[in-house]
Write a protein that holds these residues in place. Structure first.
Motif: not given
Length: 134
Positions: A123-131
């Motif tokens: 979830l953290i990596e996914l959030s960073n990718q979206n940012k």
């Protein structure tokens, strides 16, 4: 066991379990080296007295993992790692520094498909990718 290739402790900050990545010897016919996760979780006296009682977090986790495995096997939700088997062991030892002093020798061992992420990290990596895409 001739199938074993190497075993590596993959969690050091986990408070509740030892988690290992077990690599099997490469399968020549498939040209892959399968990986399995082995999770070793100490069972408290209460957890042993209330085996499979989902009001205890460890048994709730197992229940959810088994549910997700069944859903995955039915191809309704193909992206969760499946559990191959689970066991109760009476002579566990722990490598995790947070568990070294644990006197509980009885543990739950879960063998599952390897996934490079736990849900929190994913979830953290996914959030960073979206940012970074925005």
């Amino acid at each position: 066991m001739k199938l074993l290739y190497k075993k590596k402790l993959i969690t050091k900050e986990n408070k509740y379990s030892d988690v290992y990545k077990l690599s099997l010897k490469p399968l020549k016919q498939l040209k892959i080296s399968p990986n399995i996760v082995i999770k070793v979780i100490p069972l408290s006296h209460n957890e042993r007295m209330h085996m499979y009682d989902a009001s205890f977090p460890i048994w709730k986790e197992l229940e959810i993992l088994l549910l997700l495995t069944n859903i995955t096997k039915k191809r309704q939700l193909p992206n969760f790692p499946i559990i191959y088997k689970y066991y109760i062991c009476n002579s566990c030892t722990y490598q995790n520094p947070n568990l070294k002093n644990n006197k509980e020798k009885i543990c739950l061992i879960i063998l599952s498909e390897y996934n490079k992420y736990d849900l929190h990290s994913w979830l953290i990596e996914l959030s960073n990718q979206n940012k970074s895409e925005n």
